[in-house]
Motif scaffolding. Structure first.
Motif, PDB file in Angstrom:
ATOM      1  N   CYS A  90       0.817  -1.225   0.000  1.00 42.49           N
ATOM      2  CA  CYS A  90       0.000   0.000   0.000  1.00 42.49           C
ATOM      3  C   CYS A  90       0.847   1.269   0.000  1.00 42.49           C
ATOM      4  O   CYS A  90       0.399   2.318  -0.443  1.00 42.49           O
ATOM      5  CB  CYS A  90      -0.951  -0.012   1.193  1.00 42.49           C
ATOM      6  SG  CYS A  90      -0.143   0.298   2.781  1.00 42.49           S
ATOM      7  N   GLY A  91       2.076   1.189   0.537  1.00 39.08           N
ATOM      8  CA  GLY A  91       2.930   2.378   0.594  1.00 39.08           C
ATOM      9  C   GLY A  91       2.598   3.307   1.747  1.00 39.08           C
ATOM     10  O   GLY A  91       3.278   4.320   1.944  1.00 39.08           O
ATOM     11  N   LEU A  92       1.567   2.995   2.523  1.00 37.97           N
ATOM     12  CA  LEU A  92       1.093   3.929   3.551  1.00 37.97           C
ATOM     13  C   LEU A  92       1.191   3.383   4.972  1.00 37.97           C
ATOM     14  O   LEU A  92       1.370   4.146   5.923  1.00 37.97           O
ATOM     15  CB  LEU A  92      -0.391   4.277   3.291  1.00 37.97           C
ATOM     16  CG  LEU A  92      -0.688   4.952   1.954  1.00 37.97           C
ATOM     17  CD1 LEU A  92      -2.194   5.008   1.722  1.00 37.97           C
ATOM     18  CD2 LEU A  92      -0.086   6.349   1.921  1.00 37.97           C
ATOM     19  N   CYS A  93       1.074   2.056   5.140  1.00 36.00           N
ATOM     20  CA  CYS A  93       1.004   1.495   6.491  1.00 36.00           C
ATOM     21  C   CYS A  93       2.373   1.593   7.176  1.00 36.00           C
ATOM     22  O   CYS A  93       3.366   1.970   6.559  1.00 36.00           O
ATOM     23  CB  CYS A  93       0.518   0.044   6.445  1.00 36.00           C
ATOM     24  SG  CYS A  93       1.735  -1.118   5.812  1.00 36.00           S
ATOM     25  N   CYS A  96       5.215  -0.334   5.460  1.00 34.65           N
ATOM     26  CA  CYS A  96       5.616   0.304   4.201  1.00 34.65           C
ATOM     27  C   CYS A  96       6.435   1.557   4.467  1.00 34.65           C
ATOM     28  O   CYS A  96       7.439   1.804   3.800  1.00 34.65           O
ATOM     29  CB  CYS A  96       4.388   0.651   3.365  1.00 34.65           C
ATOM     30  SG  CYS A  96       3.672  -0.775   2.542  1.00 34.65           S
ATOM     31  N   CYS A 104       3.713  -5.597   4.359  1.00 32.19           N
ATOM     32  CA  CYS A 104       2.617  -4.618   4.303  1.00 32.19           C
ATOM     33  C   CYS A 104       1.334  -5.239   4.857  1.00 32.19           C
ATOM     34  O   CYS A 104       1.060  -6.419   4.653  1.00 32.19           O
ATOM     35  CB  CYS A 104       2.400  -4.190   2.852  1.00 32.19           C
ATOM     36  SG  CYS A 104       0.912  -3.220   2.595  1.00 32.19           S
ATOM     37  N   LYS A 105       0.564  -4.393   5.541  1.00 31.63           N
ATOM     38  CA  LYS A 105      -0.696  -4.841   6.151  1.00 31.63           C
ATOM     39  C   LYS A 105      -1.671  -5.391   5.108  1.00 31.63           C
ATOM     40  O   LYS A 105      -2.431  -6.314   5.381  1.00 31.63           O
ATOM     41  CB  LYS A 105      -1.336  -3.626   6.838  1.00 31.63           C
ATOM     42  CG  LYS A 105      -1.892  -3.915   8.191  1.00 31.63           C
ATOM     43  CD  LYS A 105      -2.386  -2.635   8.826  1.00 31.63           C
ATOM     44  CE  LYS A 105      -3.461  -2.969   9.845  1.00 31.63           C
ATOM     45  NZ  LYS A 105      -4.048  -1.774  10.415  1.00 31.63           N
TER      46      LYS A 105
HETATM   47 ZN   LIG Z   1       1.552  -1.154   3.425  1.00 31.96          ZN
END
Ligand SMILES: [Zn+2]
Ligand SMILES: [Zn+2]
Length: 273
Positions: A90-93, A96, A104-105
């Motif tokens: 996702c690049g956000l969790c 990441c 990643c979640k």
């Molecule tokens: Zn992630």
């Protein structure tokens, strides 16, 4: 076109699938040249892979040639040889943001959560591609993904040239880990119950190999580590006993890296750690 489809546990077959006519603007269409069969593919077949959903076109270790590029697919052109990073994140969790996209979640893996590379053609986003030189054979290119596992395991285990390392399990992943440890310059001992796999490990560079069922095992380990224990143990067998052994044979301040995903508990006490 043809595709290898695991339709449910125990059933895998060569089926037909529509050719992917449409390509997203930042995707390419790949003509798949080679795909490796991973231990986790065998788990998908047997119904023991906890992450997969069925039906699934398997294959996450694959290489191919770009056949078409999307209107906004930068940096790649028709004819390029590429390998695919099967993990999308996702690049956000939290993971990441730490640069640990592999956990990643909402991790999604091509060939496990999404259809994979064992089909004649597939579309892949350019963000998942890595070019490989044309002189690398297709068979070797398909091994890039398993070697990324070895690179990750040795980096997480902080393997150095000064280390005395033990790899438990001499399957393809354990062997790749052994080869990367040797490239780094560590001294490496490999443990496996299969004599053919031990022979292969020796041929590919292991310093010493030993069968855990052998009465000589403890002596061999003690001699190899000069009774100091291993500085790094990488468990590529993935069974609870291997995890327990890893803790047992590691030196003080040593590291243990585990690569399997057994659902069964192991009996490790806090005191041992
Ligand atoms: Zn992630
Ligand atoms: Zn794999």
């Amino acid at each position: 076109m043809k595709a290898v489809i695991a339709s449910k546990p125990g059933i895998i077959s060569l089926g037909n699938k529509a050719y992917p006519e449409t390509i997203g603007s930042t995707e390419v269409r790949l003509k798949v040249r080679t795909a490796g069969i991973c231990g986790s593919d065998m788990h998908i077949y047997k119904g023991t892979n906890p992450f997969v959903t069925y039906p699934r076109i398997i294959g996450h270790e694959f290489a191919g040639e770009i056949e078409a590029v999307g209107s906004n697919a930068k940096g790649f052109q028709i004819g390029d040889h590429v390998v695919v990073d099967p993990v999308s994140s996702c690049g956000l969790c939290y993971a990441c943001r730490l640069g640990r996209q592999n956990v990643c979640k909402t991790l999604s893996v091509i060939g496990i959560h999404e259809d994979g590379g064992m089909q004649q053609y597939t579309t892949v986003p350019t963000s998942s591609l890595h070019k490989v030189p044309d002189r690398i054979s297709w068979e070797v290119a398909a091994l890039v993904e398993p070697f990324t596992i070895a690179a990750q395991a040795t980096s997480r285990g902080r393997v150095t040239a000064e280390d005395t390392a033990c790899i438990i399990g001499a399957g393809p992943i354990g062997t790749a880990v052994m080869m990367v440890c040797k490239m780094i310059g560590a001294k490496v001992l490999v443990i496996d119950i299969n004599p053919a796999r031990l022979d292969m490990a020796k041929k590919l560079g292991a310093d010493t190999v030993v069968d855990p069922a052998s009465p000589r095992e403890k002596k061999v380990l003690d001699h190899f580590t000069k009774h100091g224990g291993f500085n790094i143990v990488i468990d590529a067998a993935g069974v609870p006993e291997a995890f327990e052994k890893a803790i047992d044979i590691t030196s003080p301040a040593g590291r243990v890296v585990t690569l399997g995903f057994s659902p069964n508990s192991s009996a490790i006490t806090q005191k041992e750690i």
